[in-house]
Write an enzyme that holds these catalytic residues in place. Structure first.
Site, PDB file in Angstrom:
ATOM      1  N   PHE A  72      65.444   1.462 -35.693  1.00 43.31           N
ATOM      2  CA  PHE A  72      65.914   0.462 -36.642  1.00 43.31           C
ATOM      3  C   PHE A  72      65.067   0.596 -37.897  1.00 43.31           C
ATOM      4  CE2 PHE A  72      66.999  -1.817 -32.558  1.00 43.31           C
ATOM      5  CZ  PHE A  72      68.350  -1.553 -32.650  1.00 43.31           C
ATOM      6  N   ASN A  88      62.333  -1.202 -29.772  1.00 45.32           N
ATOM      7  CA  ASN A  88      63.144  -0.001 -29.957  1.00 45.32           C
ATOM      8  C   ASN A  88      62.330   1.160 -30.525  1.00 45.32           C
ATOM      9  OD1 ASN A  88      66.012   1.227 -30.155  1.00 45.32           O
ATOM     10  ND2 ASN A  88      65.166   1.560 -32.191  1.00 45.32           N
ATOM     11  N   THR A 113      58.332   7.832 -42.112  1.00 36.18           N
ATOM     12  CA  THR A 113      58.710   7.180 -43.363  1.00 36.18           C
ATOM     13  C   THR A 113      57.517   6.973 -44.276  1.00 36.18           C
ATOM     14  OG1 THR A 113      59.564   5.096 -44.303  1.00 36.18           O
ATOM     15  CG2 THR A 113      58.463   4.947 -42.194  1.00 36.18           C
ATOM     16  N   TYR A 137      58.460  -2.789 -39.707  1.00 35.96           N
ATOM     17  CA  TYR A 137      59.135  -1.491 -39.681  1.00 35.96           C
ATOM     18  C   TYR A 137      58.147  -0.363 -39.931  1.00 35.96           C
ATOM     19  CZ  TYR A 137      61.571   2.566 -41.535  1.00 35.96           C
ATOM     20  OH  TYR A 137      61.964   3.852 -41.788  1.00 35.96           O
ATOM     21  N   LEU A 184      69.359   1.868 -53.313  1.00 32.16           N
ATOM     22  CA  LEU A 184      69.815   1.676 -54.687  1.00 32.16           C
ATOM     23  C   LEU A 184      71.078   2.464 -55.019  1.00 32.16           C
ATOM     24  CD1 LEU A 184      69.420   0.509 -57.513  1.00 32.16           C
ATOM     25  CD2 LEU A 184      67.903   2.450 -58.015  1.00 32.16           C
TER      26      LEU A 184
END
Length: 324
Positions: A72, A88, A113, A137, A184
């Site tokens: 997620f 998760n 990320t 996250y 965006l």
């Protein structure tokens, strides 16, 4: 080679699965379709519907490696529901690593990320910069990176974590379809399509050339190519961490103006207050990926990235209009 792609019904996972197939590999996609789409699984890939925790049911020594995208990824949701992200993103990866260990599958490429860095201390961001995520996250992805490092050191896993900056564009029939959408370029394209009245520009007084935030956009096809190179580059016992980005930044206003030029449609703007935690500039140094993977992005032109995304968005609009 035979590969498992977890989360392969999503945006990036689907494009990577397509690239693997085009390179002649055998691909199995594992996805629970909670955020992905069955039609995003490329033709030629085997499909297993299920959570990443289900990998142990079928993963065996016939697989040469795993590319792990099943996570997620909504920052705001992670703040409201952190337990969902720990369960998760972290729990799922722990189960996946156990399944790989049990099956003797010893190569992993993980979708990480730039959110692991939090607010950058300098630009361009390098892999040695401090990691201080500002959301559950980002924290969950960083926790997985630490988990993978331990697995490599203790059990000889050959692994790479690829930390993306802003992924954009489309490849073939694969493009962004997030719900809710928070990126965006697809948001501005929704204005061009008439699905939104305007685009909000959050802050116009940043210390940048036009006062709006600057971000590093990487084409999803360039990103996919980095994953295939990483799978070939991983070394037993080592966890390689690479940033993936163009090394150049584009401002919010540059993106909006590029969409106007590419689409030929007006895009009204509404100026809003700055969002807390938004850094003025977020640009990657991809020197490690260039050196260790031999990776160099080739689709760095913003207009080309937007054009691919626009073609996908119009195609989706036509398909949805036909179904209505």
């Amino acid at each position: 080679m035979k590969y498992l792609v977890t989360g392969g019904a999503g945006y990036v996972g689907g494009v990577v699965a397509a690239h693997l197939l085009e390179a002649g590999h055998e691909v199995t996609v594992l996805d629970d379709l909670s955020t992905g789409f069955r039609e995003a699984v490329p033709d030629g890939a085997a499909f297993v519907e299920g959570r990443v925790q289900d990998a142990a049911r079928f993963l065996d020594a016939s697989y040469d490696g795993v590319l792990h995208f099943a996570a997620f990824s909504q920052v705001g949701e992670s703040v409201a529901k952190p337990e969902k992200y720990w369960d998760n993103n972290v729990g799922g990866t722990m189960a996946l690593l156990a399944a790989m260990r049990g099956a003797g599958v010893r190569r992993l490429v993980f979708s990480s990320t730039a959110a692991t860095y939090g607010e950058p201390v300098s630009t361009p961001v390098t892999e040695t910069d401090p990691t201080a995520p500002t959301s559950p996250y980002g924290a969950s992805k960083l926790a997985v990176d630490h988990m993978i490092s331990g697995e490599a050191a203790a059990h000889g896993l050959a692994a790479a974590s690829l930390r993306y900056f802003n992924v954009a564009g489309a490849y073939g029939g694969h493009g962004e379809r997030h719900d809710p959408e928070s990126h965006l370029i697809p948001l501005v394209l929704q204005v061009a399509l008439g699905r939104r009245e305007s685009i909000s520009v959050y802050g116009e007084d940043y210390p940048t050339p036009d006062g709006t935030c600057v971000r590093d956009y990487i084409h999803v096809a360039d990103l996919a190519e980095a994953h295939l190179l990483a799978m070939d580059a991983v070394t037993p016992g080592e966890h390689l961490v690479c940033n993936l980005g163009n090394g150049n930044g584009f401002s919010v206003r540059e993106v909006v103006e590029t969409v106007r030029k590419v689409t030929g449609h007006p895009v009204p703007e509404v100026t809003a207050a700055r969002r807390p935690g938004d850094p003025a500039v977020l640009v990657a140094s991809a020197a490690v990926a260039q050196e260790r993977l031999g990776w160099r992005p080739s689709r760095t032109d913003l207009a080309g990235i937007v054009r691919d995304a626009w073609d996908f968005a119009r195609r989706r609009e036509t398909e949805e209009g036909t179904q209505r």
